[in-house]
Write a protein that holds these residues in place. Sequence first.
Motif, PDB file in Angstrom:
ATOM      1  N   LEU A  53       0.835  -1.200   0.000  1.00  0.00           N
ATOM      2  CA  LEU A  53       0.000   0.000   0.000  1.00  0.00           C
ATOM      3  C   LEU A  53       0.872   1.254   0.000  1.00  0.00           C
ATOM      4  CD1 LEU A  53      -2.591  -1.009   2.758  1.00  0.00           C
ATOM      5  CD2 LEU A  53      -2.602  -1.560   0.314  1.00  0.00           C
ATOM      6  N   CYS A  54       0.371   2.313  -0.659  1.00  0.00           N
ATOM      7  CA  CYS A  54       1.058   3.604  -0.609  1.00  0.00           C
ATOM      8  C   CYS A  54       1.190   4.019   0.861  1.00  0.00           C
ATOM      9  CB  CYS A  54       0.274   4.648  -1.401  1.00  0.00           C
ATOM     10  SG  CYS A  54       0.835   6.339  -1.114  1.00  0.00           S
ATOM     11  N   ALA A  55       2.387   4.429   1.265  1.00  0.00           N
ATOM     12  CA  ALA A  55       2.646   4.783   2.666  1.00  0.00           C
ATOM     13  C   ALA A  55       1.812   5.983   3.100  1.00  0.00           C
ATOM     14  CB  ALA A  55       4.131   5.084   2.861  1.00  0.00           C
ATOM     15  N   VAL A  56       1.381   6.814   2.134  1.00  0.00           N
ATOM     16  CA  VAL A  56       0.618   8.022   2.475  1.00  0.00           C
ATOM     17  C   VAL A  56      -0.892   7.767   2.384  1.00  0.00           C
ATOM     18  CG1 VAL A  56       0.184  10.443   1.890  1.00  0.00           C
ATOM     19  CG2 VAL A  56       2.504   9.506   1.710  1.00  0.00           C
ATOM     20  N   CYS A  57      -1.385   7.319   1.226  1.00  0.00           N
ATOM     21  CA  CYS A  57      -2.839   7.261   1.032  1.00  0.00           C
ATOM     22  C   CYS A  57      -3.383   5.840   1.053  1.00  0.00           C
ATOM     23  CB  CYS A  57      -3.231   7.965  -0.259  1.00  0.00           C
ATOM     24  SG  CYS A  57      -2.811   7.010  -1.734  1.00  0.00           S
ATOM     25  N   SER A  58      -2.521   4.832   1.210  1.00  0.00           N
ATOM     26  CA  SER A  58      -2.925   3.418   1.305  1.00  0.00           C
ATOM     27  C   SER A  58      -3.533   2.856   0.023  1.00  0.00           C
ATOM     28  CB  SER A  58      -3.906   3.184   2.465  1.00  0.00           C
ATOM     29  OG  SER A  58      -3.318   3.566   3.676  1.00  0.00           O
ATOM     30  N   THR A  59      -3.333   3.528  -1.108  1.00  0.00           N
ATOM     31  CA  THR A  59      -3.818   2.945  -2.354  1.00  0.00           C
ATOM     32  C   THR A  59      -2.937   1.722  -2.671  1.00  0.00           C
ATOM     33  OG1 THR A  59      -4.684   3.538  -4.524  1.00  0.00           O
ATOM     34  CG2 THR A  59      -2.474   4.246  -4.081  1.00  0.00           C
ATOM     35  N   PRO A  60      -3.558   0.596  -3.053  1.00  0.00           N
ATOM     36  CA  PRO A  60      -2.740  -0.603  -3.294  1.00  0.00           C
ATOM     37  C   PRO A  60      -1.977  -0.517  -4.620  1.00  0.00           C
ATOM     38  CG  PRO A  60      -5.101  -1.130  -3.049  1.00  0.00           C
ATOM     39  CD  PRO A  60      -4.987   0.344  -3.240  1.00  0.00           C
ATOM     40  N   VAL A  70       5.519   5.207  -2.226  1.00  0.00           N
ATOM     41  CA  VAL A  70       4.573   6.321  -2.223  1.00  0.00           C
ATOM     42  C   VAL A  70       4.058   6.462  -3.648  1.00  0.00           C
ATOM     43  CG1 VAL A  70       4.292   8.807  -1.867  1.00  0.00           C
ATOM     44  CG2 VAL A  70       5.721   7.499  -0.301  1.00  0.00           C
ATOM     45  N   CYS A  71       2.724   6.498  -3.806  1.00  0.00           N
ATOM     46  CA  CYS A  71       2.153   6.507  -5.156  1.00  0.00           C
ATOM     47  C   CYS A  71       2.404   7.851  -5.854  1.00  0.00           C
ATOM     48  CB  CYS A  71       0.656   6.186  -5.105  1.00  0.00           C
ATOM     49  SG  CYS A  71      -0.382   7.556  -4.578  1.00  0.00           S
ATOM     50  N   SER A  72       2.287   7.852  -7.195  1.00  0.00           N
ATOM     51  CA  SER A  72       2.643   9.039  -7.972  1.00  0.00           C
ATOM     52  C   SER A  72       1.744  10.217  -7.607  1.00  0.00           C
ATOM     53  CB  SER A  72       2.561   8.736  -9.460  1.00  0.00           C
ATOM     54  OG  SER A  72       1.285   8.219  -9.758  1.00  0.00           O
ATOM     55  N   SER A  73       0.467   9.948  -7.313  1.00  0.00           N
ATOM     56  CA  SER A  73      -0.440  11.066  -7.009  1.00  0.00           C
ATOM     57  C   SER A  73      -0.051  11.711  -5.670  1.00  0.00           C
ATOM     58  CB  SER A  73      -1.887  10.584  -7.068  1.00  0.00           C
ATOM     59  OG  SER A  73      -2.560  10.811  -5.881  1.00  0.00           O
ATOM     60  N   CYS A  74       0.375  10.914  -4.673  1.00  0.00           N
ATOM     61  CA  CYS A  74       0.806  11.500  -3.393  1.00  0.00           C
ATOM     62  C   CYS A  74       2.130  12.261  -3.553  1.00  0.00           C
ATOM     63  CB  CYS A  74       0.960  10.423  -2.327  1.00  0.00           C
ATOM     64  SG  CYS A  74      -0.628   9.853  -1.720  1.00  0.00           S
ATOM     65  N   LEU A  75       3.014  11.771  -4.452  1.00  0.00           N
ATOM     66  CA  LEU A  75       4.292  12.453  -4.660  1.00  0.00           C
ATOM     67  C   LEU A  75       4.073  13.865  -5.180  1.00  0.00           C
ATOM     68  CD1 LEU A  75       6.578   9.646  -6.141  1.00  0.00           C
ATOM     69  CD2 LEU A  75       6.848  10.860  -3.963  1.00  0.00           C
TER      70      LEU A  75
HETATM   71 ZN   LIG Z   1      -0.704   7.598  -2.321  1.00  0.00          ZN
END
Ligand SMILES: [Zn+2]
Length: 245
Positions: A53-60, A70-75
Amino acid sequence: MLPPLFPLLRRAGTAVLDLLYPPHCAICRAATPSGEHLCAACRAQAPALKGTLCAVCSTPFSGQISGPFVCSSCLERHFAFTCAVSRYRSAGPVRELVHRLKYQRAVHLRGVLAGWLAEALGDPRLQDPPPDRLVPVPLHPARQRERGFNQARLLAETLSRRSGIPLSDCLRRVRFTPSQTRLDRKERMENLRDAFQLRQNCPVRNLHLLLIDDVLTTGSTVDACARVLREAGAASVRVATVARA
Ligand SMILES: [Zn+2]
Ligand SMILES: [Zn+2]
């Protein structure tokens, strides 16, 4: 002090209610043990978030990956909260029970939903350090009158009783924002600007706060709340929701 008779009477009352209204599963109507609103089979259908899961938003992340990610959208977004944690996708019985709570006032389902929130609370990201206060995402007073209650507040109260973490209802919603569901991310952010304020006499300085909501969609609502709390001096703001979209 309540007389010792009281727990006895309450147990007797529950037994009578169970006879009149046999406890059953809210999804499939199968018989359940007293006080339970979801059977074991339906509970097993709750769709847990799987994989890394993304460390920030938990998106798998569906592919192979090792180590924190960390997913691209959170970056690209820089949220005001540290992380948003949920254990489930908003689908199947989870989505169904959240809908019944919100739109059919099925407040008796709060225990099941707070149980799923309690699972999120066990995530290492929410334990280091443990939160000092639970903060429900507020509804605008007009929306709350229409619905009869704030589901986030109800869930935060239930989780507070279970976890012993005090509740702080320190935010209020000052702008009536139209329903967010049809808006894209940029429109949501504009819609939410200045929508939240800190209540008076609600110190948050140096506290680690945990925002509580039912479902995380784009994260724009909790981001707007977190911004207000950080500006007021909160040491950190994290988020727990029953599910994420
Ligand atoms: Zn994220
Ligand atoms: Zn069932």
